[in-house]
Write a protein that holds these residues in place. Structure first.
Motif, mmCIF file in Angstrom:
data_model
loop_
_atom_site.group_PDB
_atom_site.id
_atom_site.type_symbol
_atom_site.label_atom_id
_atom_site.label_comp_id
_atom_site.label_asym_id
_atom_site.label_seq_id
_atom_site.Cartn_x
_atom_site.Cartn_y
_atom_site.Cartn_z
ATOM 1 N N VAL A 100 0.849 -1.191 0.000
ATOM 2 C CA VAL A 100 0.000 0.000 0.000
ATOM 3 C C VAL A 100 0.888 1.247 0.000
ATOM 4 C CG1 VAL A 100 -1.703 1.327 1.282
ATOM 5 C CG2 VAL A 100 -1.911 -1.147 1.153
ATOM 6 N N ARG A 101 0.740 2.058 -1.016
ATOM 7 C CA ARG A 101 1.567 3.263 -1.151
ATOM 8 C C ARG A 101 0.685 4.495 -1.300
ATOM 9 N NH1 ARG A 101 4.376 -0.865 -3.576
ATOM 10 N NH2 ARG A 101 6.605 -0.991 -3.118
ATOM 11 N N ILE A 102 1.288 5.636 -1.043
ATOM 12 C CA ILE A 102 0.576 6.905 -1.183
ATOM 13 C C ILE A 102 1.090 7.599 -2.437
ATOM 14 C CG2 ILE A 102 0.069 9.120 -0.100
ATOM 15 C CD1 ILE A 102 0.821 7.805 2.592
ATOM 16 N N ASN A 103 0.167 7.960 -3.322
ATOM 17 C CA ASN A 103 0.526 8.708 -4.525
ATOM 18 C C ASN A 103 0.206 10.187 -4.312
ATOM 19 O OD1 ASN A 103 1.332 6.415 -5.982
ATOM 20 N ND2 ASN A 103 -0.775 5.977 -6.572
ATOM 21 N N VAL A 104 1.244 11.008 -4.400
ATOM 22 C CA VAL A 104 1.095 12.447 -4.183
ATOM 23 C C VAL A 104 1.293 13.163 -5.517
ATOM 24 C CG1 VAL A 104 1.966 14.457 -2.953
ATOM 25 C CG2 VAL A 104 2.007 12.202 -1.855
ATOM 26 N N LYS A 131 6.561 3.458 6.979
ATOM 27 C CA LYS A 131 7.254 2.457 7.786
ATOM 28 C C LYS A 131 6.319 1.333 8.228
ATOM 29 C CE LYS A 131 10.733 5.703 9.496
ATOM 30 N NZ LYS A 131 11.309 6.409 10.661
ATOM 31 N N THR A 132 5.055 1.675 8.467
ATOM 32 C CA THR A 132 4.050 0.679 8.840
ATOM 33 C C THR A 132 2.791 0.922 8.028
ATOM 34 O OG1 THR A 132 3.173 2.046 10.643
ATOM 35 C CG2 THR A 132 4.941 0.493 11.199
ATOM 36 N N PRO A 133 2.076 -0.150 7.646
ATOM 37 C CA PRO A 133 0.839 0.027 6.874
ATOM 38 C C PRO A 133 -0.191 0.879 7.603
ATOM 39 C CG PRO A 133 1.549 -2.273 6.830
ATOM 40 C CD PRO A 133 2.417 -1.564 7.834
ATOM 41 N N GLU A 134 -0.202 0.787 8.938
ATOM 42 C CA GLU A 134 -1.197 1.512 9.724
ATOM 43 C C GLU A 134 -1.035 3.035 9.663
ATOM 44 O OE1 GLU A 134 -0.851 -2.574 10.816
ATOM 45 O OE2 GLU A 134 0.660 -0.993 10.817
ATOM 46 N N SER A 135 0.146 3.497 9.263
ATOM 47 C CA SER A 135 0.401 4.940 9.257
ATOM 48 C C SER A 135 0.068 5.607 7.923
ATOM 49 C CB SER A 135 1.866 5.212 9.618
ATOM 50 O OG SER A 135 2.735 4.594 8.700
ATOM 51 N N VAL A 136 -0.474 4.837 6.970
ATOM 52 C CA VAL A 136 -0.777 5.376 5.638
ATOM 53 C C VAL A 136 -1.740 6.555 5.723
ATOM 54 C CG1 VAL A 136 -1.965 4.876 3.464
ATOM 55 C CG2 VAL A 136 -0.271 3.277 4.350
ATOM 56 N N LYS A 137 -2.833 6.389 6.443
ATOM 57 C CA LYS A 137 -3.841 7.449 6.535
ATOM 58 C C LYS A 137 -3.276 8.714 7.167
ATOM 59 C CE LYS A 137 -7.645 5.601 4.863
ATOM 60 N NZ LYS A 137 -8.369 6.209 3.734
ATOM 61 N N LYS A 138 -2.505 8.545 8.215
ATOM 62 C CA LYS A 138 -1.936 9.695 8.923
ATOM 63 C C LYS A 138 -0.987 10.486 8.023
ATOM 64 C CE LYS A 138 1.000 10.880 12.872
ATOM 65 N NZ LYS A 138 1.788 10.345 14.013
ATOM 66 N N PHE A 189 -6.483 -4.218 4.712
ATOM 67 C CA PHE A 189 -6.153 -4.381 6.123
ATOM 68 C C PHE A 189 -7.131 -5.344 6.807
ATOM 69 C CE2 PHE A 189 -4.096 0.112 6.273
ATOM 70 C CZ PHE A 189 -2.990 -0.412 5.619
ATOM 71 N N LYS A 190 -8.424 -5.214 6.487
ATOM 72 C CA LYS A 190 -9.423 -6.097 7.090
ATOM 73 C C LYS A 190 -9.223 -7.534 6.629
ATOM 74 C CE LYS A 190 -13.035 -2.611 7.765
ATOM 75 N NZ LYS A 190 -14.396 -2.146 7.365
ATOM 76 N N LEU A 191 -8.898 -7.710 5.337
ATOM 77 C CA LEU A 191 -8.649 -9.049 4.806
ATOM 78 C C LEU A 191 -7.456 -9.694 5.496
ATOM 79 C CD1 LEU A 191 -9.051 -11.331 2.722
ATOM 80 C CD2 LEU A 191 -7.575 -10.036 1.161
ATOM 81 N N ALA A 192 -6.381 -8.935 5.674
ATOM 82 C CA ALA A 192 -5.184 -9.461 6.319
ATOM 83 C C ALA A 192 -5.477 -9.902 7.753
ATOM 84 C CB ALA A 192 -4.069 -8.415 6.299
ATOM 85 N N ASP A 193 -6.194 -9.069 8.496
ATOM 86 C CA ASP A 193 -6.539 -9.409 9.880
ATOM 87 C C ASP A 193 -7.441 -10.642 9.932
ATOM 88 O OD1 ASP A 193 -5.080 -7.308 10.840
ATOM 89 O OD2 ASP A 193 -6.776 -5.919 10.949
ATOM 90 N N MET A 194 -8.398 -10.728 9.008
ATOM 91 C CA MET A 194 -9.320 -11.856 8.998
ATOM 92 C C MET A 194 -8.591 -13.160 8.683
ATOM 93 S SD MET A 194 -12.793 -12.389 6.740
ATOM 94 C CE MET A 194 -11.872 -12.603 5.203
ATOM 95 N N VAL A 195 -7.683 -13.109 7.712
ATOM 96 C CA VAL A 195 -6.939 -14.312 7.336
ATOM 97 C C VAL A 195 -6.095 -14.810 8.501
ATOM 98 C CG1 VAL A 195 -5.030 -15.142 5.904
ATOM 99 C CG2 VAL A 195 -6.898 -13.871 4.863
ATOM 100 N N ARG A 196 -5.418 -13.884 9.183
ATOM 101 C CA ARG A 196 -4.570 -14.298 10.298
ATOM 102 C C ARG A 196 -5.399 -14.891 11.443
ATOM 103 N NH1 ARG A 196 -2.402 -9.026 9.315
ATOM 104 N NH2 ARG A 196 -0.575 -9.116 7.974
ATOM 105 N N THR A 197 -6.493 -14.222 11.798
ATOM 106 C CA THR A 197 -7.306 -14.659 12.937
ATOM 107 C C THR A 197 -8.014 -15.972 12.659
ATOM 108 O OG1 THR A 197 -7.666 -12.356 13.585
ATOM 109 C CG2 THR A 197 -9.155 -14.011 14.507
ATOM 110 N N TRP A 198 -8.810 -15.995 11.578
ATOM 111 C CA TRP A 198 -9.592 -17.189 11.280
ATOM 112 C C TRP A 198 -8.734 -18.325 10.758
ATOM 113 C CZ3 TRP A 198 -14.108 -17.571 13.371
ATOM 114 C CH2 TRP A 198 -14.841 -16.411 13.667
ATOM 115 N N GLY A 199 -7.645 -17.999 10.067
ATOM 116 C CA GLY A 199 -6.736 -19.049 9.602
ATOM 117 C C GLY A 199 -6.110 -19.801 10.760
#
Length: 309
Positions: free
Chosen positions: A58-62, A143-150, A175-185
């Motif tokens: 996931v990247r930010i295009n400016v 540096k982290t996927p979670e910081s994209v929005k910020k 992000f939701k798909l990744a969390d779901m795969v890890r948890t339910w997997g």
């Protein structure tokens, strides 16, 4: 002590041969179960790997405003003179100095048009030269996927930036798909392993029931529970070990075929399966370990009712 373990070792091998078809049934049960475990675990682990890759991709295009001079060392002033650009890399440096930014890459209008041409076809060549409608851009990796929005919100405030795109809905879905795969997997893998233990213990229980008379005689002559249990635990371990051979071979050939088929197309999207030199030894070792553990555990569970006083 060593002599005792050696005796148990020989007795477990004799028991496997003596029980013939019951041994074959137990090994078959382990084999089928481990094939399911191996295939399911392979899919889950690689899906989780791809989900993580998607997160990291996931990247930010400016996009800079039309006529941006951030990448120009010299500019033409109002009277037509070429002078030093005082705001050279001003936007770039503001982005680069942000705490959560890992890397910033410049992409010219021409490079973006070439990428579109390569991806969507030769029709886009019509927009070359002065007809190019695209904007100069910076591509940001955080540096982290979670910081994209910020980071996207902070970059949007910089003077000279026309538009910021961070994937928006697509990013949230990834992000939701990744969390779901890890948890339910993980939950599904644990559930499958517990089912495997119960299935194998029930199969081994049948073989032990057929030898209940033998166990009763051993108890009547004063044999301790640990002495009686020893050969059966080793026998369960042998069943698990032999039951893991076919699943290991099957997983090896299936994964090699899948890796060779999918790796080239995934690589074009900056994605990858788990490398073969990492996955194959780890998975095969795990299958043998799981086979031995659940075989022994199945024997222990099955023996418990016969060793109660």
């Amino acid at each position: 002590m060593i002599r005792r373990y050696f005796r148990h070792f020989l007795e477990s091998l004799k028991s496997l041969k003596r029980n013939g078809w019951m041994t074959v049934a137990a090994i078959s049960s382990v084999t089928i179960t481990l094939i399911l475990v191996g295939i399911f675990a392979s899919v889950i682990l690689n899906t989780a790997k791809l989900a993580t890759d998607l997160e990291n991709n996931v990247r930010i295009n400016v996009y800079l405003r039309e006529g941006a001079t951030d990448q120009k060392k010299e500019v033409v002033n109002d009277v037509g003179e070429t002078v030093k650009n005082e705001s050279y890399l001003a936007i770039f440096n503001q982005i680069k100095n942000m705490e959560e930014v890992a890397d910033v890459t410049y992409s010219s209008k021409e490079e973006q048009l070439q990428h579109l041409t390569d991806t969507l076809g030769e029709t886009w060549k019509l927009f070359s030269g002065d007809a190019n409608p695209l904007y100069e851009a910076y591509i940001i990796e955080t540096k982290t996927p979670e910081s994209v929005k910020k980071v996207a919100a902070e970059v949007a405030k910089i003077d000279g930036v026309s538009e910021v795109r961070d994937g928006e809905v697509e990013t949230e879905r990834i992000f939701k798909l990744a969390d779901m795969v890890r948890t339910w997997g993980l939950a599904a893998t644990v559930l499958l392993l517990l089912t495997a233990v119960l299935l194998i213990s029930n199969t081994i229980r049948i073989t032990i029931i057929s030898r209940s008379r033998e166990i009763q005689i051993m108890r009547l002559v004063g044999a301790k529970n640990s002495y009686i249990r020893g050969p059966f635990l080793l026998e369960g371990a042998w069943v698990g070990l032999m039951g893991a051979i076919a699943p290991s071979a099957l997983i090896y050939f299936l994964y090699r075929a899948a890796f060779q088929s999918l790796a080239p197309s995934l690589a074009t999207q900056n994605l990858s399966l788990i490398p073969m030199n990492v996955f194959i030894p780890g998975m095969i070792g795990s299958l043998f370990l799981v086979g031995i553990v659940i075989g022994s555990l199945g024997s222990m569970i099955s023996m418990s009712r016969f060793l109660k006083i």
